[in-house]
Scaffold this active site. Structure first.
Site, PDB file in Angstrom:
ATOM      1  N   ASP A   9     -45.449  22.983 -11.033  1.00  0.00           N
ATOM      2  CA  ASP A   9     -46.861  23.324 -11.141  1.00  0.00           C
ATOM      3  C   ASP A   9     -47.457  22.489 -12.273  1.00  0.00           C
ATOM      4  O   ASP A   9     -46.741  22.012 -13.160  1.00  0.00           O
ATOM      5  CB  ASP A   9     -46.990  24.824 -11.439  1.00  0.00           C
ATOM      6  CG  ASP A   9     -48.427  25.274 -11.561  1.00  0.00           C
ATOM      7  OD1 ASP A   9     -49.304  24.713 -10.894  1.00  0.00           O
ATOM      8  OD2 ASP A   9     -48.670  26.210 -12.354  1.00  0.00           O
ATOM      9  N   ASP A  11     -50.917  23.280 -14.115  1.00  0.00           N
ATOM     10  CA  ASP A  11     -51.530  24.144 -15.128  1.00  0.00           C
ATOM     11  C   ASP A  11     -50.542  25.197 -15.622  1.00  0.00           C
ATOM     12  O   ASP A  11     -49.977  25.953 -14.831  1.00  0.00           O
ATOM     13  CB  ASP A  11     -52.762  24.850 -14.549  1.00  0.00           C
ATOM     14  CG  ASP A  11     -53.863  23.873 -14.184  1.00  0.00           C
ATOM     15  OD1 ASP A  11     -54.375  23.207 -15.091  1.00  0.00           O
ATOM     16  OD2 ASP A  11     -54.199  23.781 -12.990  1.00  0.00           O
TER      17      ASP A  11
END
Length: 195
Positions: A9, A11
Site C-alpha cells: 500500500d 498511504d
C-alpha cells in the site's frame, strides 16, 4: 528464478500520509476561529475528525493536489529498505484513490522511488477495496485491515500502529519498516527460496 510478488500500500505504509495532511491543515487553518494545532499522533480517525476547522471535502481536496504530494515524506526507513527489497521481490504499489490522486501517486513513485516499481491504481469510484487486484501467490502489506481481509494474497501483513481501521487480529503486525523487512526476508528464505 522468478521473484516473489510483493504488493505494498502507499498511504500509511510507504509514506506518512497522516503527517502530510495534518501539516496542510495546520498551515491552512492557523488563523481560523477555534483553531487548535493538531499533532499527527492525535489522529485516530480515518476522516481526520480531530481537525475541527475543516470539512471532509477539504481532506478529499488535499489528497488530489500536488501540494499534498510536495509534503509527503517516506515512513522511517522505508526508502532504503524498499530499495533492498527490490533485489529479492517483484514490487508493486497498490493504492486506492480518485483519478487525480492516482496519477499524482504514480508520478511520485516514479520520481522518488523507481520507475521499475509497478503502480496499480484502484479507482475509489469503481471499487470499495483492493480485491480487484489479483495477488495470487503474493505478499500484501496494508495499513487497512479491510483491504487485507478481501485480498486473495497468500501472505498478509498489517502495517503500522493500531488504529480503528486496522484493529483486526489474525495478521502479523509490523510496526516499523525494520520489522517489516525482517518478516519479509524470513518469509522469502523459508517459503519462496525453497520452492
Amino acid at each position: 528464478m522468478v521473484k516473489p510478488k510483493l504488493f505494498l500500500d502507499f498511504d500509511g505504509v510507504i509514506v506518512d500520509t497522516i503527517t502530510a495532511i495534518v501539516d496542510l491543515y495546520n498551515e491552512d487553518f492557523l488563523k481560523y476561529s477555534g483553531f487548535k494545532k493538531v499533532l499527527p499522533s492525535e489522529i485516530n480517525s480515518w476522516s481526520f475528525e480531530e481537525c475541527k476547522c475543516a470539512s471532509s471535502e477539504i481532506f478529499d481536496f488535499y489528497f488530489n493536489t500536488p501540494r499534498f504530494f510536495n509534503h509527503l515524506k517516506f515512513m522511517e526507513n522505508a526508502e532504503s529498505l524498499l530499495w533492498l527489497l527490490m533485489y529479492d521481490f517483484d514490487v508493486y504499489v497498490v493504492s486506492h484513490g480518485h483519478t487525480p490522486n492516482l496519477n499524482l501517486k504514480s508520478e511520485w513513485i516514479y520520481n522518488h522511488i523507481s520507475k521499475d516499481i509497478k503502480f496499480i491504481g484502484v479507482d475509489l469510484d469503481k471499487h470499495k477495496d483492493k480485491s480487484c487486484v489479483d495477488m495470487t501467490d503474493g505478499i500484501f502489506i496494508d495499513d487497512c485491515a479491510n483491504n487485507l481481509k478481501t485480498s486473495n494474497a497468500t501472505y498478509k501483513f498489517v502495517f503500522g500502529e493500531e488504529y480503528p481501521w486496522n484493529k483486526e487480529y489474525g495478521y502479523i503486525r509490523c510496526i516499523s519498516w525494520i520489522d517489516l523487512y525482517k518478516e519479509l526476508i524470513y518469509l522469502n528464505s523459508m517459503v519462496y527460496q525453497k520452492e
